[in-house]
Design a protein around this motif. Structure first.
Motif, PDB file in Angstrom:
ATOM      1  N   GLY A   1      -8.708  -7.366   1.991  1.00 14.13           N
ATOM      2  CA  GLY A   1      -8.463  -5.955   2.272  1.00 14.13           C
ATOM      3  C   GLY A   1      -7.034  -5.460   2.197  1.00 14.13           C
ATOM      4  O   GLY A   1      -6.779  -4.264   2.392  1.00 14.13           O
ATOM      5  N   ASP A   2      -6.057  -6.329   1.933  1.00 18.45           N
ATOM      6  CA  ASP A   2      -4.667  -5.866   1.850  1.00 18.45           C
ATOM      7  C   ASP A   2      -4.476  -4.949   0.642  1.00 18.45           C
ATOM      8  O   ASP A   2      -4.875  -5.286  -0.478  1.00 18.45           O
ATOM      9  N   GLY A   3      -3.842  -3.790   0.872  1.00 16.49           N
ATOM     10  CA  GLY A   3      -3.623  -2.836  -0.203  1.00 16.49           C
ATOM     11  C   GLY A   3      -2.406  -3.188  -1.040  1.00 16.49           C
ATOM     12  O   GLY A   3      -1.402  -3.688  -0.527  1.00 16.49           O
ATOM     13  N   GLU A  21      -3.638   1.404  -7.833  1.00 14.28           N
ATOM     14  CA  GLU A  21      -3.813   0.934  -6.461  1.00 14.28           C
ATOM     15  C   GLU A  21      -5.054   0.053  -6.396  1.00 14.28           C
ATOM     16  O   GLU A  21      -6.077   0.376  -6.995  1.00 14.28           O
ATOM     17  N   SER A  40       0.807  -1.221   0.000  1.00 16.58           N
ATOM     18  CA  SER A  40       0.000   0.000   0.000  1.00 16.58           C
ATOM     19  C   SER A  40       0.842   1.274   0.000  1.00 16.58           C
ATOM     20  O   SER A  40       0.336   2.351  -0.316  1.00 16.58           O
ATOM     21  N   THR A  53      -7.019  -3.478  -3.946  1.00 16.68           N
ATOM     22  CA  THR A  53      -7.006  -4.287  -2.724  1.00 16.68           C
ATOM     23  C   THR A  53      -7.278  -5.743  -3.068  1.00 16.68           C
ATOM     24  O   THR A  53      -8.054  -6.051  -3.985  1.00 16.68           O
TER      25      THR A  53
END
Length: 236
Positions: A205-207, A199, A174, A201
């Motif tokens: 939910g990990d960016g 960008e 992220s 995910t």
């Protein structure tokens, strides 16, 4: 994870896997867990973690841009084969070279390539040395690396492998956009130009950040430097 579960996970993210591709990924996961008992390859060993954080995370970003048929690709500091080995399962047309500095990992990669039919060239060596060898320097359409160092250093390791007109594909977490700001002087110095930043995910939910850097001019001959020189004076 069962073959149907692999197919379902990828379909939910817009990627169609054949039963044969899912079966090869399942075998990959089995080998990864087995070898991990002998060689430290990954901290992620549960079925879902491997499927999402290794396999989907390796393939999905390469669907976010046009990846031409038959490209030559080098995966620098590939470790357990991420991102390029899952990608090669999905895109068998890629001509793949795997480079890692630890011979035990290269032995795993060779066994993996033989077992699931990747037809990859597995090379034991350091990026800063191989990036200066005539047969590797500026010889690949694409160099890729997944989060093995900060982006400034990755550019110095990877851009020397890329042909003018080719791409360095960096897969970062992220904080990728922040790293990109710091790396801009290095990118320019090494013959690159930032082309695209995406960008996204992962499920859970990990960016993640996909950074595409186009090689627009040859890398000066003095690069890459050795690790000591890089540590002493960063290009950022």
């Amino acid at each position: 994870m069962e073959i149907s579960a692999y197919k379902g996970l990828f379909e939910e993210n817009g990627i169609a896997l054949s039963a044969e591709q899912a079966e090869r990924l399942e075998k990959y996961a089995d080998m990864l867990v087995e070898y991990n008992n002998m060689v430290n390859l990954t901290a992620i060993t549960d079925d879902e973690g491997i499927a999402v954080k290794h396999f989907l995370d390796s393939i999905y970003p390469f669907t976010l841009f046009d990846l031409p048929e038959g490209v030559s690709m080098i995966d620098v500091g590939t470790g357990a084969g991420f991102p390029s080995c899952p990608l090669k399962v999905y895109r068998g047309d890629i001509r793949l070279t795997l480079l890692d500095s630890l011979n035990k990992r290269v032995n795993f990669l060779q066994s993996l390539s033989d077992t699931i039919g990747l037809d990859a060239e597995c090379v034991h060596g350091r990026a800063e040395e191989f990036g200066k060898k005539d047969e590797y320097r500026e010889s690949f359409d694409i160099a890729t690396a997944r989060a093995v160092a900060n982006l400034t250093d990755l550019c110095e390791y990877c851009l020397p492998f890329v042909k003018v007109g080719g791409l360095f594909v960096s897969l970062k977490g992220s904080s990728g956009s922040e790293e990109l700001d710091k790396a801009k002087p290095a990118i320019k110095l090494l013959g690159g130009k930032t082309e695209k930043v995406v960008e996204y995910t992962l499920p859970g939910g990990d960016g993640r950040t996909l950074i595409l850097i186009r090689k627009v001019s040859p890398t000066p001959a003095k690069y890459p430097r050795n690790a000591g020189q890089m540590k002493k004076r960063s290009l950022s």
